[in-house]
Design an enzyme around this catalytic site. Structure first.
Site, PDB file in Angstrom:
ATOM      1  N   TYR A 146     -64.335  18.105 -34.381  1.00 16.84           N
ATOM      2  CA  TYR A 146     -63.553  19.279 -34.761  1.00 16.84           C
ATOM      3  C   TYR A 146     -64.457  20.465 -35.066  1.00 16.84           C
ATOM      4  CZ  TYR A 146     -60.109  22.008 -37.461  1.00 16.84           C
ATOM      5  OH  TYR A 146     -59.281  22.983 -37.936  1.00 16.84           O
TER       6      TYR A 146
ATOM      7  N   ASP B 198     -58.110   7.184 -34.401  1.00 18.43           N
ATOM      8  CA  ASP B 198     -59.567   7.341 -34.406  1.00 18.43           C
ATOM      9  C   ASP B 198     -60.172   6.744 -35.675  1.00 18.43           C
ATOM     10  OD1 ASP B 198     -62.000  10.046 -34.195  1.00 18.43           O
ATOM     11  OD2 ASP B 198     -61.957   8.092 -33.203  1.00 18.43           O
TER      12      ASP B 198
END
Length: 853
Positions: A541, A654
């Site tokens: 991210y 995840d």
């Protein structure tokens, strides 16, 4: 084993009266090379050879490389070496050679490398070496040239790239070396040199200047300013006085990988010429100078503190195959291949740069990759520098992986292996002079696709070859389908996000209960303008910073990088979803920032970092089994909440050790819902589908193999990933490492009755029954087919049962834990007798404690 070495012919040498002591280490590695790369056998270094060098060696007129380093050779260097007219490389370091360097060495017109460090050589440095017009490397460290001066004629060696005379007993002044216009590396440290530092202009290509541990005096001259490639300047432990120059870095353009270390420790520096405000790439060390006791508190804390480590890592952020390559025990994924998920068996090479002309490799990494692959006639993506390590004597060791060309084959054929091997071991891979010379320490190619003959078979193709073909076809098919999905998704994402970074601030105000909206200014103040020292991590991210809000609350701020920015409505929708997740084993969302082209998520701060940190060496104290079990239970409860109690239910997608964070009391909290998907909703008839069809995402090693094949995400996909985390807790092994898969490794050990051999040696003793229960549960979670795996409800129940079986002293030692009854929890023990996981019969009678390996 004794070798009688005698003069044999001009092109063959069997050396006289050498002794080789290599019991149990295989055949000796004797060999010499001529100019054409013809190898008489292989190499002579590292063979425990002893004795003296025979005069007859001077008759080898075609000898191009003499590489006899790392032996026990004694005596003097024969004067007959002056007859080696074709010699280019003279590598005799790390022996016991004595006497003077013969003047005859300076008669060798082709000599480019003299590497004689770590011997017992004496006498003066031969001034005649300056006659070697083509000399690139002169490396004489750690010899005993007592009371010798550095000849001023050395400044005439116009092609010299590396000059290393460290710890040689040298005296006198440092000569003017401004004539060495190509010099990259200068080390004259640990001698008795005195007088001022010369003011002649140094080579603009120089990376390293080490004059530490001498008796130099005077001030620091201006010649060190404006050297664009400088990486390290060490003047420590001299008698330099005056001021610290603040101009050295002013004309330097730092790349992302470039750094500069200025080491001025333990001198007589009393002031600073100007305000010291170096960029973040520059490290200044001033401790041990008078100014550290008279300057401001800022100078004392910033530059006068203890020396910090400067470890260099070639891959500081491992590649995350987040597009979900399948786990594979047979080959390695090619990190930079043009097609994602290309898996192949590499050639593994232990490679060493003997005299590199730099202190930091990273700025030269791209150049090395380009020249190395060009020399082997390969594409750059076929080379992966897996790891590097600096060795004593300024030598850089590398572990290289060389992959077949994508995507036609998954293994090299024998002719290609031999071609690459011949080029490397024949010194035919030419690198720029800054890299010096190199050694090939190991060359191997092993894998399941290796050709094997089966003499018991009459068929035209061996079983091994057939298995290789089948696996190759399957791997290619999976890689191709994954690549198509990835390509389409990536193109769509790029189009959608291409200009988001420059969009104006939020134009759709929205209020979300329990979540605060922050401005960019508040985030900048909380992180001291996102200073590097506040960064605590980095993921797919973006970067994660530790911040302190205006009210004193410490938070973790995840700042999206440009490629991770979402559409504004999507971003705020995700925040609204996260704001509804409240559980003690989930990281809480505090707020967000959406404006000025920025997107940030603000979470509660976890002071004990990630589970990955504690499993793989970043933590000083290892986790006990009780603490690991407690972390496993906390993680399972957090995921159970997502599956059963969140509204709507969520599949995490995840789960991995780096997404399990630990608070101040080591309570586990699941984090990073960046890849999460909502569970399926009921259709018109009220039926709830058991899966979500979606593009495969996740992390290799943790990825559910059935999800990868079917693209159907279920709650059991999270169960599989969590099972892998359990195996990490048990063994301390990485999910995928060197082609080994943790699920297969533990399964094999469990079925073979060797469970105790794989338990993490960092753990303390623990009950065998608890270890076996925990292992069975982890392997059940990691079954290939989803139907065989337990639900998260059952996983939590079983972990609670294991916890209750732990000795009271051990459970208390890991801090108290609240075994509260969640909606899915029960005190009734489930023994999992229905699962077909056979293990060793380790338990009989009383239960002994387990002492890890």
């Amino acid at each position: 084993m004794a070798w009688d070495l005698v003069k044999y012919t001009e092109r063959t040498w069997l050396v006289q009266q050498y002794h080789l002591a290599r019991p149990g280490q295989g055949p000796p590695r004797l060999g010499l090379y001529d100019r054409n790369g013809l190898c008489f056998t292989r190499v002579l270094n590292g063979n425990e050879l002893s004795g003296s060098l025979p005069e007859e060696m001077g008759n080898l007129q075609n000898l191009f490389v003499l590489q006899i380093d790392e032996n026990k050779i004694s005596g003097t260097i024969p004067k007959s070496f002056g007859n080696l007219k074709s010699i280019g490389h003279l590598h005799m370091n790390n022996n016991s050679l004595s006497g003077e360097i013969p003047e005859e060495i300076s008669y060798l017109p082709s000599l480019v490398h003299i590497v004689l460090d770590n011997n017992n050589l004496t006498g003066p440095l031969p001034a005649e070496l300056s006659n070697l017009a083509n000399l690139l490397v002169l490396q004489l460290d750690n010899n005993k040239f007592t009371s010798s001066h550095i000849p001023s004629s050395y400044s005439k060696m116009s092609k010299l790239v590396i000059l290393r005379l460290r710890n040689c007993g040298l005296e006198g002044e440092v000569p003017d070396l401004s004539g060495l216009s190509l010099l990259d590396y200068l080390d004259l440290s640990h001698n008795g040199l005195s007088g001022p530092i010369p003011t002649g202009r140094l080579s603009e290509s120089i990376t390293t200047i080490d004059l530490a541990n001498n008796n130099l005096n005077g001030s620091i001259p201006a010649i060190f300013s404006g050297l664009p490639h400088l990486q390290r300047l060490s003047l420590a432990r001299n008698q330099l006085s005056g001021s610290v120059p603040s101009t050295i870095w002013q004309n330097m353009l730092f790349s992302k990988t470039a750094t500069l270390i200025l080491d001025f420790q333990d001198n007589r520096l009393s002031n600073i010429s100007d305000t010291l405000n170096p960029p973040e790439n520059v490290t200044i060390r001033l401790q041990g100078n008078p100014l550290c006791t008279t300057s401001s508190q800022f100078v004392m804390s910033e530059f006068c503190g203890p020396e910090r480590g400067n470890e260099e890592r070639v891959n500081s952020t491992p590649i995350d195959f987040s597009s979900s390559c399948p786990t594979d025990n047979f080959c390695d994924y090619v990190p930079n291949a043009p097609h994602w998920c290309f898996c192949a068996v590499p050639i593994r090479v232990d490679y060493r740069l003997r005299s590199p002309g730099f202190s930091s490799f990273l700025p030269y990494k791209s150049s090395f990759e380009e020249c190395f692959t060009q020399g082997l006639n390969l594409e750059i993506y076929q080379l992966d520098i897996d790891s590097i390590s600096w060795e004593e004597g300024h030598r850089l060791w590398m572990h290289l992986k060389i992959f077949p060309q994508c995507c036609s084959q998954h293994i090299f054929n024998s002719s290609e292996i031999q071609r690459i091997k011949a080029l490397l071991t024949g010194w035919k891979v030419l690198l720029p002079n800054v890299f010096g010379s190199y050694d090939v320490l190991n060359f191997s190619h092993k894998g399941p696709f290796d050709t094997a003959t089966d003499e018991s078979s009459n068929s035209g193709i061996t079983i091994g070859a057939l298995v290789g073909i089948v696996l190759g076809v399957v791997a290619v098919s999976l890689a191709f389908s994954g690549t198509i999905f990835l390509f389409v998704t990536k193109r769509h994402t790029q189009r959608r996000h291409g200009s988001l970074r420059t969009r104006p601030s939020s134009s759709i105000p929205i209020k979300i209960d329990g979540v605060k909206g922050f401005t960019f200014g508040e985030m900048a103040r909380a992180t001291d303008n996102f200073i590097n020292s506040s960064q605590v991590g980095q993921g797919g991210y973006g970067k994660v910073y530790r911040g302190c809000l205006a009210d004193g609350t410490v938070v973790a701020i995840k700042r999206a990088e440009e490629g991770s920015l979402q559409g504004q409505r999507e971003f705020l929708t995700e925040i609204e979803l996260l704001s509804r997740l409240h559980h003690r084993n989930l990281v809480s969302l505090v707020g967000y920032c959406d404006g000025a082209g920025e997107q940030m998520l603000v979470y509660e701060f976890m002071p004990n970092g990630t589970l990955r940190d504690h499993l793989y060496g970043k933590s000083k104290e290892p986790l006990s089994f009780a603490m690991r079990l407690r972390i496993a239970l906390g993680s399972a409860r957090g995921i159970l909440y997502l599956h059963n109690d969140a509204n709507p239910a969520i599949f995490h997608r995840d789960i991995k050790a780096s997404n399990i964070l630990l608070d101040s009391k080591f309570v586990a909290k699941v984090a990073d819902f960046g890849l999460s998907r909502l569970a399926p909703l009921p259709d018109l008839e009220g039926t709830i589908p058991d899966h979500v069809s979606t593009v495969v995402k996740g992390t290799p090693g943790y990825l559910d193999p059935e999800y990868f094949l079917t693209h159907q995400l279920t709650d059991k996909s999270d169960v599989y990933s969590l099972g892998v985390v359990f195996l990490e807790l048990l063994t301390g092994m990485h999910p995928i490492s060197q082609g080994r898969n943790i699920v297969r490794e533990v399964n094999n050990a469990y079925r073979s009755g060797l469970l105790l051999s794989i338990i993490d040696g960092q753990m303390d003793s623990c009950p065998l029954e608890c270890i076996e229960q925990f292992t069975k549960l982890a392997l059940q979670c990691c079954l290939d087919h989803t139907d065989g795996r337990p639900t998260m409800t059952v996983v939590v129940r079983e972990l609670e049962s294991i916890w209750q079986n732990m000795p009271e002293s051990e459970s208390l030692a890991s801090r108290s834990i609240d075994l509260y009854s969640a909606s899915s929890s029960t005190k009734t023990r489930n023994v999992f007798t229905s699962y077909d996981i056979s293990g060793s019969d380790l338990v009989s009678g009383n239960i002994p404690p387990v002492y890890p390996r």
